[in-house]
Design an enzyme around this catalytic site. Structure first.
Site, PDB file in Angstrom:
ATOM      1  N   MET A   1       0.845  -1.193   0.000  1.00 18.46           N
ATOM      2  CA  MET A   1       0.000   0.000   0.000  1.00 18.46           C
ATOM      3  C   MET A   1       0.876   1.236   0.000  1.00 18.46           C
ATOM      4  O   MET A   1       1.726   1.408   0.883  1.00 18.46           O
ATOM      5  CB  MET A   1      -0.927   0.005   1.224  1.00 18.46           C
ATOM      6  CG  MET A   1      -1.973  -1.085   1.213  1.00 18.46           C
ATOM      7  SD  MET A   1      -2.995  -1.079   2.726  1.00 18.46           S
ATOM      8  CE  MET A   1      -1.846  -1.877   3.871  1.00 18.46           C
TER       9      MET A   1
ATOM     10  N   GLN B   1       7.769  -4.491  -5.834  1.00 16.85           N
ATOM     11  CA  GLN B   1       6.663  -4.326  -6.775  1.00 16.85           C
ATOM     12  C   GLN B   1       6.887  -3.079  -7.628  1.00 16.85           C
ATOM     13  O   GLN B   1       7.162  -2.002  -7.098  1.00 16.85           O
ATOM     14  CB  GLN B   1       5.321  -4.211  -6.041  1.00 16.85           C
ATOM     15  CG  GLN B   1       4.140  -4.269  -7.009  1.00 16.85           C
ATOM     16  CD  GLN B   1       2.804  -4.112  -6.314  1.00 16.85           C
ATOM     17  OE1 GLN B   1       2.444  -3.007  -5.920  1.00 16.85           O
ATOM     18  NE2 GLN B   1       2.045  -5.196  -6.185  1.00 16.85           N
TER      19      GLN B   1
ATOM     20  N   CYS C   1      -3.617  -1.655  -9.612  1.00 19.30           N
ATOM     21  CA  CYS C   1      -3.885  -0.294  -9.127  1.00 19.30           C
ATOM     22  C   CYS C   1      -4.934   0.373 -10.001  1.00 19.30           C
ATOM     23  O   CYS C   1      -4.828   0.408 -11.235  1.00 19.30           O
ATOM     24  CB  CYS C   1      -2.597   0.528  -9.119  1.00 19.30           C
ATOM     25  SG  CYS C   1      -2.853   2.195  -8.461  1.00 19.30           S
TER      26      CYS C   1
ATOM     27  N   ASN D   1      -7.215 -11.729  -1.849  1.00 25.42           N
ATOM     28  CA  ASN D   1      -7.251 -10.403  -1.236  1.00 25.42           C
ATOM     29  C   ASN D   1      -8.647  -9.807  -1.396  1.00 25.42           C
ATOM     30  O   ASN D   1      -9.236  -9.896  -2.465  1.00 25.42           O
ATOM     31  CB  ASN D   1      -6.184  -9.525  -1.912  1.00 25.42           C
ATOM     32  CG  ASN D   1      -6.136  -8.090  -1.403  1.00 25.42           C
ATOM     33  OD1 ASN D   1      -5.856  -7.182  -2.160  1.00 25.42           O
ATOM     34  ND2 ASN D   1      -6.395  -7.875  -0.127  1.00 25.42           N
ATOM     35  N   GLY D   2      -9.160  -9.250  -0.298  1.00 30.05           N
ATOM     36  CA  GLY D   2     -10.436  -8.556  -0.387  1.00 30.05           C
ATOM     37  C   GLY D   2     -11.415  -8.953   0.693  1.00 30.05           C
ATOM     38  O   GLY D   2     -11.761 -10.130   0.841  1.00 30.05           O
TER      39      GLY D   2
ATOM     40  N   GLY E   1      -5.052  -5.754   3.457  1.00 27.75           N
ATOM     41  CA  GLY E   1      -4.642  -4.387   3.191  1.00 27.75           C
ATOM     42  C   GLY E   1      -5.198  -3.401   4.199  1.00 27.75           C
ATOM     43  O   GLY E   1      -4.666  -3.232   5.291  1.00 27.75           O
ATOM     44  N   ARG E   2      -6.302  -2.766   3.855  1.00 32.25           N
ATOM     45  CA  ARG E   2      -6.831  -1.672   4.682  1.00 32.25           C
ATOM     46  C   ARG E   2      -7.137  -2.112   6.110  1.00 32.25           C
ATOM     47  O   ARG E   2      -6.954  -1.329   7.051  1.00 32.25           O
ATOM     48  CB  ARG E   2      -8.095  -1.099   4.028  1.00 32.25           C
ATOM     49  CG  ARG E   2      -7.831  -0.366   2.714  1.00 32.25           C
ATOM     50  CD  ARG E   2      -9.130  -0.070   1.970  1.00 32.25           C
ATOM     51  NE  ARG E   2      -9.808  -1.301   1.597  1.00 32.25           N
ATOM     52  CZ  ARG E   2     -11.113  -1.400   1.366  1.00 32.25           C
ATOM     53  NH1 ARG E   2     -11.890  -0.339   1.513  1.00 32.25           N
ATOM     54  NH2 ARG E   2     -11.646  -2.552   1.012  1.00 32.25           N
TER      55      ARG E   2
END
Length: 328
Positions: A21, A74, A104, A204-205, A228-229
């Site tokens: 991130m 990355q 992205c 992911n998600g 992530g978040r």
């Protein structure tokens, strides 16, 4: 101890991974999450143009500690040639894996044909991965989304292109570029992707709590889960511990350690400024009055902030000492 999976020949021990991130997964926070159980260190993405220009500022996100290995660099761009040249220039820095960002969704990236825009061109994806795998001495991977929008769900074609090009792993955020971070992540799509390839898949998600880590793995069959978040301000998720169960003393200790590492790495002013986005999320689950939270988030002196945090977290009844009193 047996590895959970391998990226090429590289063993990975663990099934929880901090997502790359921009502005979040820097060296201080990555290394903290690694200590608490994240199995890989993905750097934030770096523009191939910055690498080719030799920009020290552009390369700084690639800093890492030896104990973070395996480390995944990355990068992003729309040009296969620039991606290859940039990747070759990074090899002396010693990454374990090279990942191409194909997920992205922000306009400044996808709008110029990079990131999620590559999902519209599976054949180009295959060329990029093939060129990289032939030229690099390390495994090559890709992080993707499901497609450009709901009418262009190309993730299965892209996944096969990555595998056929010699890619060693695919991480998939189960939303489209159009969705951004809205709507629900499609875990069924991760399962379909996993069934279509033989290389490891990271899902992911919508993993927001520890119990959802295993739920995603069972539902999709993926080798690991990328968070992530929901990991911002909650590194304990990599230990599969509920945020509400973390003792205040431990919360204070981790926040203080994170702050110190930010100050050491960035310097007193920039370190404190960049720490605020983390602090906002650390404080969110706590029962701290709004006025106190405001004082914490606007404090511009690191020593004073540590004292304010100690009072707010460890002695919430008394509350923090006013900044002006600390200065006396």
């Amino acid at each position: 101890m047996l590895p959970s999976f391998r990226i090429g020949s590289i063993p990975v021990f663990g099934d929880r991974i901090l997502a790359p991130m921009d502005g979040i997964s820097d060296l201080p926070y990555r290394s903290l999450c690694r200590r608490l159980g994240s199995a890989l260190s993905y750097t934030p993405f770096v523009n191939a143009l910055d690498i080719l220009s030799g920009s020290d500022h552009g390369l700084r996100p690639l800093d890492f500690l030896p104990e973070e290995r395996p480390v995944v660099f990355q990068i992003f761009d729309s040009s296969p040639e620039r991606l290859l040249e940039a990747a070759l220039r990074l090899m002396p820095l010693g990454p374990d894996v090279l990942d191409v960002n194909m997920g992205c969704s922000v306009r400044s990236v996808a709008g110029r044909g990079a990131g999620a825009a590559l999902l519209r061109e599976p054949s180009k994806v295959g060329r990029i991965i093939a060129d990289l795998t032939k030229a690099l001495p390390i495994p090559v991977t890709a992080k993707i989304r499901l497609g450009w929008d709901s009418h262009n769900l190309t993730y299965l074609q892209v996944a096969r292109a990555v595998q056929d090009g010699g890619g060693s792993l695919i991480a998939v955020h189960a939303r489209t570029r159009e969705q951004g971070y809205g709507g629900l992540a499609d875990w069924d799509a991760i399962a379909r992707l996993k069934a279509s390839v033989s290389i490891p898949v990271i899902g992911n998600g919508d993993v927001t709590r520890p119990g959802e880590i295993e739920r995603m793995r069972i539902h999709t069959g993926c080798e690991a889960v990328m968070i992530g978040r929901s990991a911002i301000g909650n590194p304990w998720i990599f230990q599969k511990r509920e945020r509400s169960a973390i003792p205040p003393a431990e919360v204070y200790q981790v926040i203080s350690e994170h702050l110190r590492s930010m100050l050491d790495y960035y310097g007193p002013q920039l370190g404190l400024l960049r720490f605020r986005k983390h602090l906002t999320r650390y404080l969110r689950p706590m029962s701290i009055p709004a006025a106190v939270t405001a004082s914490l988030l606007t404090c511009d002196d690191a020593s004073a902030l540590v004292s304010l945090l100690e009072a707010a977290i460890l002695d919430p009844v008394t509350g923090p000492v006013p900044v002006e009193d600390l200065a006396e």
